[in-house]
Design a protein around this motif. Structure first.
Motif, mmCIF file in Angstrom:
data_model
loop_
_atom_site.group_PDB
_atom_site.id
_atom_site.type_symbol
_atom_site.label_atom_id
_atom_site.label_comp_id
_atom_site.label_asym_id
_atom_site.label_seq_id
_atom_site.Cartn_x
_atom_site.Cartn_y
_atom_site.Cartn_z
ATOM 1 N N SER A 155 -16.809 -25.909 1.792
ATOM 2 C CA SER A 155 -15.757 -25.172 2.495
ATOM 3 C C SER A 155 -16.337 -24.343 3.632
ATOM 4 N N ARG A 156 -17.433 -23.658 3.371
ATOM 5 C CA ARG A 156 -18.036 -22.835 4.420
ATOM 6 C C ARG A 156 -18.660 -23.699 5.514
ATOM 7 N N PHE A 157 -19.241 -24.818 5.134
ATOM 8 C CA PHE A 157 -19.800 -25.749 6.119
ATOM 9 C C PHE A 157 -18.717 -26.268 7.059
ATOM 10 N N LEU A 158 -17.587 -26.656 6.516
ATOM 11 C CA LEU A 158 -16.492 -27.168 7.352
ATOM 12 C C LEU A 158 -15.880 -26.060 8.203
ATOM 13 N N ALA A 159 -15.823 -24.833 7.674
ATOM 14 C CA ALA A 159 -15.302 -23.726 8.470
ATOM 15 C C ALA A 159 -16.193 -23.450 9.682
ATOM 16 N N ILE A 160 -17.512 -23.535 9.495
ATOM 17 C CA ILE A 160 -18.437 -23.335 10.620
ATOM 18 C C ILE A 160 -18.252 -24.435 11.656
ATOM 19 N N LYS A 161 -18.171 -25.687 11.212
ATOM 20 C CA LYS A 161 -17.976 -26.783 12.152
ATOM 21 C C LYS A 161 -16.647 -26.659 12.888
ATOM 22 N N MET A 162 -15.630 -26.197 12.167
ATOM 23 C CA MET A 162 -14.318 -26.036 12.780
ATOM 24 C C MET A 162 -14.369 -25.049 13.945
ATOM 25 N N THR A 163 -15.006 -23.901 13.725
ATOM 26 C CA THR A 163 -15.069 -22.895 14.783
ATOM 27 C C THR A 163 -15.975 -23.342 15.927
ATOM 28 N N ILE A 164 -16.996 -24.148 15.632
ATOM 29 C CA ILE A 164 -17.845 -24.678 16.700
ATOM 30 C C ILE A 164 -17.040 -25.592 17.608
ATOM 31 N N TYR A 165 -16.281 -26.490 17.028
ATOM 32 C CA TYR A 165 -15.500 -27.433 17.831
ATOM 33 C C TYR A 165 -14.398 -26.736 18.622
ATOM 34 N N ARG A 166 -13.872 -25.648 18.086
ATOM 35 C CA ARG A 166 -12.792 -24.962 18.799
ATOM 36 C C ARG A 166 -13.280 -24.296 20.081
ATOM 37 N N CYS A 167 -14.584 -24.166 20.271
ATOM 38 C CA CYS A 167 -15.110 -23.622 21.522
ATOM 39 C C CYS A 167 -14.958 -24.596 22.675
ATOM 40 N N LEU A 168 -14.720 -25.880 22.385
ATOM 41 C CA LEU A 168 -14.558 -26.900 23.414
ATOM 42 C C LEU A 168 -13.094 -27.102 23.741
ATOM 43 N N SER A 169 -12.821 -27.405 25.004
ATOM 44 C CA SER A 169 -11.437 -27.648 25.404
ATOM 45 C C SER A 169 -10.882 -28.929 24.801
ATOM 46 N N THR A 170 -11.752 -29.873 24.435
ATOM 47 C CA THR A 170 -11.315 -31.113 23.796
ATOM 48 C C THR A 170 -11.796 -31.197 22.352
ATOM 49 N N GLY A 171 -12.171 -30.056 21.784
ATOM 50 C CA GLY A 171 -12.706 -30.080 20.434
ATOM 51 C C GLY A 171 -11.690 -29.874 19.345
ATOM 52 N N HIS A 172 -10.404 -29.678 19.728
ATOM 53 C CA HIS A 172 -9.408 -29.405 18.695
ATOM 54 C C HIS A 172 -9.144 -30.617 17.807
ATOM 55 N N PHE A 173 -9.480 -31.813 18.289
ATOM 56 C CA PHE A 173 -9.306 -32.992 17.439
ATOM 57 C C PHE A 173 -10.253 -32.936 16.248
ATOM 58 N N LYS A 174 -11.534 -32.701 16.527
ATOM 59 C CA LYS A 174 -12.504 -32.617 15.431
ATOM 60 C C LYS A 174 -12.310 -31.358 14.607
ATOM 61 N N ALA A 175 -11.827 -30.285 15.231
ATOM 62 C CA ALA A 175 -11.516 -29.084 14.464
ATOM 63 C C ALA A 175 -10.419 -29.375 13.451
ATOM 64 N N GLY A 176 -9.430 -30.170 13.866
ATOM 65 C CA GLY A 176 -8.379 -30.580 12.932
ATOM 66 C C GLY A 176 -8.912 -31.445 11.807
#
Length: 842
Positions: free
Chosen positions: A525-546
């Motif tokens: 859970s914590r690993f995925l939360a970190i990856k989620m916030t990393i991807y949200r820094c990109l303008s096209t990263g919301h797909f992988k954040a989802g």
């Protein structure tokens, strides 16, 4: 050092431009928690432009949205020390009259505080304070820093709690040192009461000017104190606490002391008159007592000295020797290591709270702020100057019209490093904030490398420290339009260019997948939360954040469902119900079965999959989410395959393990529907005779069988028909990023300029919504935790400060399973952000 943002306040206009705002040093102080929230003081409320609210105020804010501050308390006495506890939810506040207050967040809401207790030591001006150590510490093993296994790379450090309960559990409380040399202790009891005690620090009471303390490995405290006179020794003590019959016994032991080096080398000469007083004392590491930084000020300059505790051999006379003794006695003493002189007086000094490296000495920065608004960053080794910057706080004074006001320059009052040492927060005497990002401690002055960032993120995952300050040092690579590739796999529908953020994510995933399954499950859970916030820094990263959020929630729900299964006979089962479920679904008999009712036949005789009807009904909203997400995935498959359109969460179509988990959950849902029909998911469908769960199971099984090859046209055609047969609801996958760690950080030039109580429009970034064909959005707020709609304008709810997702404040639990589910997300949002309380204005 690079300035990321400034947060300023607005003042009155016209005749109030020369208003007597405080500009002396030390009028504002700050403290940063391990969850990257800042607590700071102000002599007026931050939206006061006239100075009528003159008092001591304590505010807190998330560093991600620093313009949004929340009042903790207002006090009539001067507040001179703030300290967060290790959980980041409690705040220690002391004043100049000996009052110690402990405040805590209500239900972990950042803007809702209550006072736990107040202890008074009348007349004792508190100089320094600290919470009890909880006895846990983990550090990076330098010799195995390149190892792939987490348990080899990060090793626990033996550290004792300050005070223990029976059985070894650490107690909560604090220790403070007053200006008269009194040790004040406050212990929180489990029933809400407190135990207070006080004792003299030395054998004789003496007036102190500067004090600092650190934690000892055996649970004791190490204290360094000075009366401010350069000709007096820097006294060191070891303070030990223990409970005897519900009374706290304080024991203070004197340790080796030392004189400032500038006084020793100039003693007896005229030059010693230039160094007159000790202004600051600070242990280099809060959890290590082997080094102290001392600041000595003169009339026009100041000296920063670094002292280290080293082992020294003392020769003994032969008359004191015996046959079993060596001719030299080993002892420890303070030795001067380095000095740095600057033609300006030091007004603030800060060092790291802890070090992630298990080395001796650990690498660290020492930062000093001077009266001429200069901040210098020194490397611990020989006090090498890494960088020097100058800020101009007076240029930030704006009136109500936004015009810069004239007047005297303000001073830097305090500084604090974040817990990972990646950022520095500075506050001036007007309580205005300045945030800087620092270079890596392994490469002073250099850029952040992907390997260094991965190490820090893994450290945060293992220890529970927030990773927000690491993200502001990452620079995403250039975004390039997605291009078309051979349609061999669903996972290759969209390809993004791998920049720095993508490289970091890939390195983290590669290392994480090499860990043992039990360790992966624990930190998933914590690993995925970190990856989620990393991807949200990109303008096209919301797909992988989802994708990350969907996998996080799917794993959490699967664990919740399997936790309510109970074995019928504990002595006769080698495996639990969850393992039996996986074994049945992966067997040759059922791995390719597309009829869910045939699989159910194996469950009817097995009582371990039976659950109480009341518990099943309480889990209906989670059951609904599983069905809705499966419907969403299957309906998006044709568009992702034919049109090359990427959907948030759609990446799970290429994840065999995720699809298998969904398939297992659909079987469990189907079986539970036989026990209580009302717990089944509800759909809006065109035909009453359509069995949606059976249809989803069939299409999901066929999709799973197509892994590694192109999906057949019949499967794509049936998935295309889904939106015409069943209404596909909109899913909320926490893909939006709010605040500083959003694509706005890369789209706007630095530094960013914020103003208290005013949300900047240039930081509002939203992605263009991509809707599935046939889906209809719901114009209501959606509970990201409980997966239910809250209405279009709920009266009260809580909102995440990092992704703006919302959730209900409190819901009466219907079963122990839902109570455990709510408690899982009570401390933080699924993305790791803070909750704040929001009340509707209408």
């Amino acid at each position: 050092m690079e300035l990321i943002y400034t947060v300023t306040r607005r003042f009155g206009s016209k005749g109030q431009s020369l208003f007597e705002w405080p500009s002396s040093e030390g009028i504002a102080i700050c403290s940063i928690s391990n969850r990257n929230t800042v607590a700071f003081t102000s002599v007026t409320e931050l939206d006061d432009v006239t100075g009528k609210t003159w008092k001591a105020h304590v505010f807190v804010a998330d560093l991600n949205i620093p313009w949004e501050t929340h009042l903790v308390m207002s006090h009539s006495e001067i507040i001179n020390y703030l300290e967060w506890d290790v959980s980041g939810s409690k705040l220690l506040i002391t004043d100049s009259n000996g009052e110690i207050q402990m405040w805590a967040m209500k239900d972990y809401l950042l803007n809702d505080w209550s006072c736990l207790t107040t202890a008074s030591f009348p007349g004792e001006h508190i100089l320094c304070a600290a919470w009890f150590h909880h006895g846990k510490k983990m550090a990076l093993n330098i010799e195995k820093k390149d190892a792939f296994m987490y348990m080899e790379k990060f090793t626990p450090i033996r550290f004792g709690p300050s005070i223990r309960y029976f059985g070894g559990r650490p107690r909560e409380g604090c220790l403070a040192i007053s200006i008269t040399g009194v040790v004040c202790v406050v212990i929180l009891q489990s029933d809400g009461t407190t135990i207070t005690s006080s004792e003299s620090l030395g054998s004789l009471r003496s007036r102190l000017k500067v004090v600092d303390l650190c934690y000892g490995k055996n649970g004791d405290f190490l204290v360094a104190a000075s009366d401010g006179v350069v000709s007096s020794a820097i006294q060191c003590y070891k303070v030990t606490l223990r409970l005897q019959q519900e009374k706290c016994v304080i024991t203070s032991q004197a340790l080796p002391s030392f004189y400032p080096n500038c006084y020793i080398i100039t003693s007896g000469s005229a030059a010693d008159k230039t160094c007159t007083r000790v202004t600051h004392l600070r242990f280099v590491i809060r959890e290590a007592a082997d080094a102290i930084v001392v600041c000595i000020a003169g009339n026009n300059d100041s000296i920063v000295e670094l002292w280290e505790l080293r082992e020294k051999q003392i020769p003994l006379h032969k008359m004191f020797l015996s046959q079993s003794m060596d001719s030299k006695l080993k002892t420890v003493c303070w030795q001067h290591h380095a000095s740095a002189r600057t033609p300006s007086q030091v007004v603030a000094l800060t060092t790291p709270r802890s070090s992630i490296y298990d080395s001796n000495p650990p690498p660290s920065y020492i930062l000093a702020a001077y009266q001429d608004s200069t901040i210098k960053c020194f490397y611990r080794e020989s006090l090498h100057l890494v960088c020097s910057i100058t800020i101009n706080p007076s240029a930030c004074r704006l009136d109500e019209a936004g015009v810069t006001l004239p007047g005297s320059a303000t001073l830097i009052s305090d500084m604090q490093l974040t817990w990972t040492g990646c950022a520095l927060l500075t506050i001036d005497s007007l309580s205005q904030l300045y945030l800087y990002r620092l270079s890596p401690i392994t490469d002073p002055g250099g850029p952040v490398s992907p390997n260094y960032a991965v190490t820090l993120l893994e450290y945060c995952m293992m220890t529970g420290v927030d990773w927000w300050d690491i993200l502001i040092g990452l620079k995403p690579g250039m975004n390039i339009e997605p291009f078309q590739v051979p349609r061999s796999k669903v996972s290759n529908v969209i390809i993004l260019v791998i920049g720095m953020i993508e490289s970091i994510s890939d390195k983290m995933s590669d290392t994480f997948n090499r860990q043992p399954p039990a360790l992966q499950q624990y930190y998933l859970s914590r690993f995925l939360a970190i990856k989620m916030t990393i991807y949200r820094c990109l303008s096209t990263g919301h797909f992988k954040a989802g994708d990350c959020y969907s996998l996080l929630m799917l794993n959490a729900i699967a664990n919740c469902f399997k936790s309510v299964l109970r074995p019928t006979d504990l002595s006769s089962l080698d495996k639990g119900p969850a393992e039996n479920l996986t074994a049945i679904m992966t067997s040759k008999q059922h791995s390719e079965t597309t009829d869910v009712d045939k699989v159910i036949l194996n469950f009817e005789k097995n009582k371990e999959f039976c659950v109480e009807p009341a518990t099943l009904q309480s889990l209906q909203q989670l059951i609904q989410w599983v069905a809705n997400f499966t419907l969403y995935l299957l309906a998006s498959l044709p568009q992702q395959y034919h049109n090359m359109i990427r959907f948030p969460g759609g990446g799970l179509l290429a994840d065999h393990k995720a699809l298998s988990s969904l398939r297992e959950l659909l079987v469990v849902i189907r079986f539970w529907g036989l026990i209580r029909h009302t717990c089944l998911p509800v759909f809006t469908k065109t035909s009453e005779n359509l069995d949606v769960v059976s249809l989803l199971f069939k299409l999901l099984t066929r999709t799973l069988l197509c892994q590694g090859s192109e999906p057949d046209e019949n499967l794509l055609d049936e998935c295309c028909l889904l939106p015409s047969q069943v209404l596909v609801p909109k899913l909320y996958l926490a893909t939006e990023a709010a605040g500083v760690t959003s694509p706005s950080l890369a789209l706007n030039p630095l530094p960013l300029s914020f103003e208290y109580k005013c949300e900047p429009e240039f930081m509002q970034f939203t992605h263009e919504p991509i809707m599935l064909e046939g889906s209809i959005p719901a114009f209501q707020k959606y509970d990201i935790v409980r997966h239910i709609y809250m209405g279009s304008n709920p009266s009260i709810y809580k909102q995440c400060t990092r992704c703006s997702s919302v959730s209900m404040v409190k819901v009466s639990p219907k079963s122990s399973a839902t109570r455990a589910w709510d408690q899982r997300w009570a401390r933080a949002c699924p993305c790791g952000g803070h909750w704040k309380l929001v009340k509707s204005s209408t």
